[in-house]
Structures are given as structure tokens and as C-alpha cells.
Design a protein around this motif. Structure first.
Motif, PDB file in Angstrom:
ATOM      1  N   LYS A 122       2.820   7.773   0.353  1.00  0.00           N
ATOM      2  CA  LYS A 122       4.123   7.283  -0.062  1.00  0.00           C
ATOM      3  C   LYS A 122       5.140   8.392   0.154  1.00  0.00           C
ATOM      4  CE  LYS A 122       7.412   4.894  -2.097  1.00  0.00           C
ATOM      5  NZ  LYS A 122       7.988   3.691  -1.486  1.00  0.00           N
ATOM      6  N   PRO A 140       3.624   1.321  -0.994  1.00  0.00           N
ATOM      7  CA  PRO A 140       3.102   2.456  -0.238  1.00  0.00           C
ATOM      8  C   PRO A 140       3.705   2.516   1.162  1.00  0.00           C
ATOM      9  CG  PRO A 140       1.319   1.173  -1.216  1.00  0.00           C
ATOM     10  CD  PRO A 140       2.561   0.385  -1.379  1.00  0.00           C
ATOM     11  N   LEU A 200      -3.983   6.433   0.908  1.00  0.00           N
ATOM     12  CA  LEU A 200      -2.673   5.992   0.408  1.00  0.00           C
ATOM     13  C   LEU A 200      -1.621   7.072   0.609  1.00  0.00           C
ATOM     14  CD1 LEU A 200      -1.428   3.544  -1.150  1.00  0.00           C
ATOM     15  CD2 LEU A 200      -1.776   4.874  -3.235  1.00  0.00           C
ATOM     16  N   THR A 216      -2.041  -4.818  -0.396  1.00  0.00           N
ATOM     17  CA  THR A 216      -0.951  -4.311   0.458  1.00  0.00           C
ATOM     18  C   THR A 216      -0.674  -5.247   1.629  1.00  0.00           C
ATOM     19  OG1 THR A 216      -2.537  -2.933   1.680  1.00  0.00           O
ATOM     20  CG2 THR A 216      -1.337  -1.876  -0.125  1.00  0.00           C
ATOM     21  N   CYS A 271       1.927   2.562  -7.514  1.00  0.00           N
ATOM     22  CA  CYS A 271       1.483   1.928  -6.265  1.00  0.00           C
ATOM     23  C   CYS A 271       0.321   0.957  -6.519  1.00  0.00           C
ATOM     24  CB  CYS A 271       1.028   2.980  -5.249  1.00  0.00           C
ATOM     25  SG  CYS A 271       2.386   3.796  -4.372  1.00  0.00           S
TER      26      CYS A 271
END
Length: 245
Positions: free
Chosen positions: A14, A58, A12, A71, A51
């Protein structure tokens, strides 16, 4: 099955412009876990938590919730959010509605429960946290600790599979922190899966089943509370604990 993985996070990331808030995070939250995320301010803890139900989108990586890649843009995220309770630093109660009306709004509108059914569940939860006598009060008539306890049981009215807590005590006066942590202890004792971002190290040590230490957008160390607090392996965690314990 106690070992069932509820949330699986893969690589992940961001970014906010040139700032990397999360940098390749992998994590698993299992059914019944009380995963407590600790770390310095700006380490990515709250971004990571937000998230998990896509309150923050993300930049890269995948999040699987109950086996579904949430996602994936084709997924109806609202359907999955119903199963993820979220409690914020600020209480986010509707000021023009009574405590009871705040609590039954989503079960009636989203879960299509009858008003009678929603009220029954809300009253039962209010009794559990010692606030049944405040059901007809408005948020402005409550203390900060009472508001946060209401925010927690409001999320529980949706019968979530996991509860996410983003520094739930950081906006409270010190004497109100205990009453909110007591409700969270009760919840953990009932087997609720919880992911908690907090600065309350006593709570982390006592209630957490796993502690995740984050710094600079990465998970630096992850262990049981007894191991992580008494036997930290990274210099970064040692330095952090020296300041906060």
C-alpha cells in the motif's frame, strides 16, 4: 477446524503517493487466533489492519477471507465485511441514537433480523459487559471506556467471524483502559478470532496467541508471546522492546 485459515494475505502493498506504508506483507490469521500487531508509530500496523476489510484499498497483493479473494473487484465486499467486526480508536457511535438503537441498527437493516430478535441479542451482550443499565442512554452520557465497550458489543451484534481492533484504547484516559481490555480478554477467552493493533504490551503478552512485529511496512518478526518478548531475534525488535517494556 481449529487450524482453519480465516485470512490469508499475500504480498500486500500500500502506497500513499511516494510513501510505502506496506511493502510485501504475507500473513495468515487462523480461526481462534488472537494476533496482536505491535511496532513503532508509522510502521504500517493500522494500514495493514484497515486493508483486511478494504477500508484501505491495497496498491498490490491479495487478501483471502474465508477462501474468497476480497481484492477481486467483482466481489461484494459489503457481504464479507458483515463477518468482520471492526473497532476503531474513536467509538463511531451515532450521537442522536440511544445505546440500544446503535446496537440493533445493523442487525435489523443488514441481517434482516426482527427488532425483537436484535434487542434480545443486544441486551444479552450489554449484560456481558456490565452495561445493560445504560441501554437507553445516549453516547454523550457515557464515559470513554463505556463508549468503547459499547462499540465492541455493537460489532458483536453482527455475529462476526473475526474482530479487528485498531488501537482500541489509545483515545481513552488511563483508568478506562483496563475496562476495555477486560472485555477483549473475555472475548479472546470465548474463542473469538481477533486481530489487534495495540501499544498495550501487557495485553499482548497475556492474551495474544501470536505477536506480529512490524516496522517500515514489513513484518519483521512473528512468534508466540513468550518467545517474542523473551527471545527477540532481530536487532530492530530488541531496540523497540527496550523502549516499551
Amino acid at each position: 477446524m481449529i487450524d482453519e485459515v480465516l485470512i490469508k494475505v499475500e504480498n500486500l502493498s500500500k502506497s500513499f503517493g511516494s510513501i510505502k506504508a506496506l511493502d510485501g506483507v504475507d500473513a495468515e490469521i487462523r480461526k481462534g487466533d488472537v494476533a496482536v500487531i505491535i511496532g513503532p508509530s508509522g510502521s504500517g500496523k493500522s494500514t495493514f489492519l484497515r486493508c483486511l476489510n478494504l477500508l484501505e484499498l491495497p496498491t498490490g497483493g491479495k487478501i483471502f477471507f474465508e477462501g474468497t479473494d476480497i481484492t477481486d473487484p467483482r466481489v461484494d465486499i459489503n457481504k464479507h465485511r458483515q463477518k468482520m467486526g471492526m473497532v476503531f480508536q474513536q467509538f463511531n457511535l451515532f450521537p442522536h441514537m440511544t445505546v440500544l438503537d446503535n446496537m440493533i441498527l445493523s442487525p435489523v437493516k443488514v441481517l434482516k433480523q426482527s427488532r425483537e430478535q436484535a434487542v434480545r441479542k443486544a441486551v444479552e451482550l450489554l449484560e456481558r459487559v456490565g452495561l445493560a443499565d445504560r441501554m437507553n442512554a445516549y453516547p454523550s452520557q457515557l464515559s470513554g471506556g463505556q463508549k468503547q465497550r459499547i462499540a465492541i458489543v455493537r460489532a458483536l451484534c453482527m455475529e462476526p467471524d473475526v474482530m479487528l481492533f485498531d488501537e482500541p484504547t489509545s483515545a481513552l484516559d488511563p483508568e478506562m483502559v483496563g475496562e476495555v481490555l477486560d472485555v477483549m480478554r473475555q472475548l479472546a477467552g470465548s474463542g473469538m478470532t481477533m486481530v489487534v493493533v495495540t501499544h498495550e504490551m501487557g495485553f499482548a503478552r497475556e492474551v495474544g496467541t501470536r505477536i506480529i512485529f512490524m516496522d517500515e511496512g514489513k513484518i519483521v518478526e512473528e512468534n508466540s508471546p513468550s518467545e517474542l518478548f523473551s527471545n527477540p531475534s532481530s536487532d530492530r525488535l530488541k531496540a523497540f522492546l527496550a523502549k516499551v517494556l
